[in-house]
Design an enzyme around this catalytic site. Structure first.
Site, mmCIF file in Angstrom:
data_model
loop_
_atom_site.group_PDB
_atom_site.id
_atom_site.type_symbol
_atom_site.label_atom_id
_atom_site.label_comp_id
_atom_site.label_asym_id
_atom_site.label_seq_id
_atom_site.Cartn_x
_atom_site.Cartn_y
_atom_site.Cartn_z
ATOM 1 N N ASN A 98 0.876 -1.181 0.000
ATOM 2 C CA ASN A 98 0.000 0.000 0.000
ATOM 3 C C ASN A 98 0.909 1.225 0.000
ATOM 4 O OD1 ASN A 98 -1.793 2.054 0.563
ATOM 5 N ND2 ASN A 98 -2.232 1.383 2.666
ATOM 6 N N LYS A 119 0.105 4.267 -0.317
ATOM 7 C CA LYS A 119 -0.535 5.470 0.241
ATOM 8 C C LYS A 119 -0.281 6.657 -0.712
ATOM 9 C CE LYS A 119 -0.101 3.361 4.732
ATOM 10 N NZ LYS A 119 0.050 3.483 6.181
ATOM 11 N N HIS A 169 -9.522 1.579 4.908
ATOM 12 C CA HIS A 169 -8.254 1.729 5.623
ATOM 13 C C HIS A 169 -8.457 2.698 6.789
ATOM 14 C CE1 HIS A 169 -4.135 2.794 6.572
ATOM 15 N NE2 HIS A 169 -3.766 1.684 5.954
ATOM 16 N N GLU A 215 -6.752 5.032 7.865
ATOM 17 C CA GLU A 215 -6.467 6.450 7.558
ATOM 18 C C GLU A 215 -7.673 7.098 6.885
ATOM 19 O OE1 GLU A 215 -2.755 5.724 5.514
ATOM 20 O OE2 GLU A 215 -1.847 5.196 7.438
ATOM 21 N N GLU A 230 -5.441 -4.533 10.880
ATOM 22 C CA GLU A 230 -4.367 -3.558 11.056
ATOM 23 C C GLU A 230 -4.605 -2.759 12.338
ATOM 24 O OE1 GLU A 230 -2.371 -2.419 7.124
ATOM 25 O OE2 GLU A 230 -4.173 -1.221 7.280
ATOM 26 N N GLY A 257 2.756 2.331 10.723
ATOM 27 C CA GLY A 257 3.767 3.370 10.528
ATOM 28 C C GLY A 257 4.538 3.729 11.784
ATOM 29 N N SER A 265 3.444 -2.067 10.324
ATOM 30 C CA SER A 265 4.904 -2.153 10.501
ATOM 31 C C SER A 265 5.494 -3.520 10.156
ATOM 32 C CB SER A 265 5.295 -1.734 11.921
ATOM 33 O OG SER A 265 4.943 -0.370 12.147
HETATM 34 P P1 PGA Z 1 2.891 0.332 7.604
HETATM 35 O O1 PGA Z 1 1.430 0.588 6.979
HETATM 36 O O2 PGA Z 1 3.381 -0.978 7.044
HETATM 37 O O3 PGA Z 1 3.714 1.497 7.132
HETATM 38 O O4 PGA Z 1 2.738 0.276 9.077
HETATM 39 C C1 PGA Z 1 0.514 -0.456 6.839
HETATM 40 C C2 PGA Z 1 -0.794 0.063 6.298
HETATM 41 O O5 PGA Z 1 -1.239 1.135 6.717
HETATM 42 O O6 PGA Z 1 -1.435 -0.573 5.429
#
Ligand code: PGA
Length: 250
Positions: A11, A13, A95, A97, A165, A171, A210
């Site tokens: 992903n 983003k 997601h 976010e 998640e 992140g 992560s």
């Molecule tokens: P990350 O993001 O691997 O940077 O923690 C995962 C995600 O938000 O899909």
């Protein structure tokens, strides 16, 4: 007993320009030798069609969101039909976010997932608890509520995928422990079997938050972890390919 091939989804983003398409080509080359896993990358919409070309059919390309409608007065949105026409094979919906920044609710996420599935896309529905919910001992309850509200009715599951998640792990460099992941993933599996019957056993459950080359193998060894949704570590082939290889050999 269903055999679920591991699925690794990058992903990107809101990252990546034309120069990043070389990473898609490099991942595609590596995927050729990692037949044990399925690989996908979800770049920004602006790169989608070009990424499909560079992926050469070896890596599936997907969107990071879609609208619930096919077309119309929805400024700034992209429909599942448009994604499909551009060569996408999957789409991420709900997601955390987008749930946080765009105020997406479970029922909105469900409408998007239903439309994507109707177009034959794999719909990756994301769920996961906040840090406060986890500390209050409410992680499992939160996830089960999100599943109840965000998934389609039985019969409409098509190519559904669920991604767990935990928000506090995204992140941050913090990952849930294998024991925590095992607990939530087996609860998700039970929900899927309850809702969809036998076909709930073939729906893949990804872990996200992560994931990197150092923790991937340990996570993939957890029962009911059928792959990963990878953010930061998916932006370069150098970091992403070892995760794909860990899945192919798990
Ligand atoms: P990350 O993001 O691997 O940077 O923690 C995962 C995600 O938000 O899909």
């Amino acid at each position: 007993m269903h055999v679920r091939r591991k699925l690794i989804v990058g992903n990107w983003k809101m990252n990546g320009g034309i120069a990043a398409l070389g990473e898609v080509a490099a991942v595609a080359e590596a995927a050729r030798g990692a037949a044990g896993a399925e690989v996908a990358i979800c770049p920004p919409f602006t790169l989608l069609a070009a990424a499909v070309t560079r992926a050469g059919g070896l890596v599936a390309i997907g969107g990071q969101d879609c609208h619930w409608d096919d077309s119309g007065a929805h400024t700034g949105s992209v429909s599942a039909a448009m994604l499909r026409e551009a060569g996408a094979r999957l789409v991420i919906v709900g997601h955390s976010e987008r749930r946080a920044e765009q105020g997406e609710t479970d029922s909105l996420v469900r409408s998007k997932a239903e439309r994507a599935l109707a177009y034959g896309l794999q719909a990756i529905v994301c769920v996961g608890e906040s840090e406060a919910e986890r500390q209050a001992g409410r992680a499992a309850e939160r996830v089960s509520g999100q599943l109840a509200g965000s998934l389609p009715d039985p019969g409409g599951e098509g190519e559904l995928v669920v991604a767990y998640e935990p928000i506090w792990a995204i992140g941050t460099g913090r990952t849930a422990t294998p024991a925590d992941v095992a607990g939530i993933h087996s609860a998700i599996r039970r929900s899927l079997l309850d809702r969809f019957g036998d076909s709930g056993g073939r729906i893949r459950i990804l872990y996200g938050g992560s994931v990197n080359s150092g923790n991937a193998a340990e996570l993939f060894a957890v029962p009911d972890v059928d792959g990963a949704l990878v953010g930061g570590a998916s932006l370069t082939a150098a970091q992403f390919v070892p995760i794909v290889e860990a899945a192919a050999h798990s």
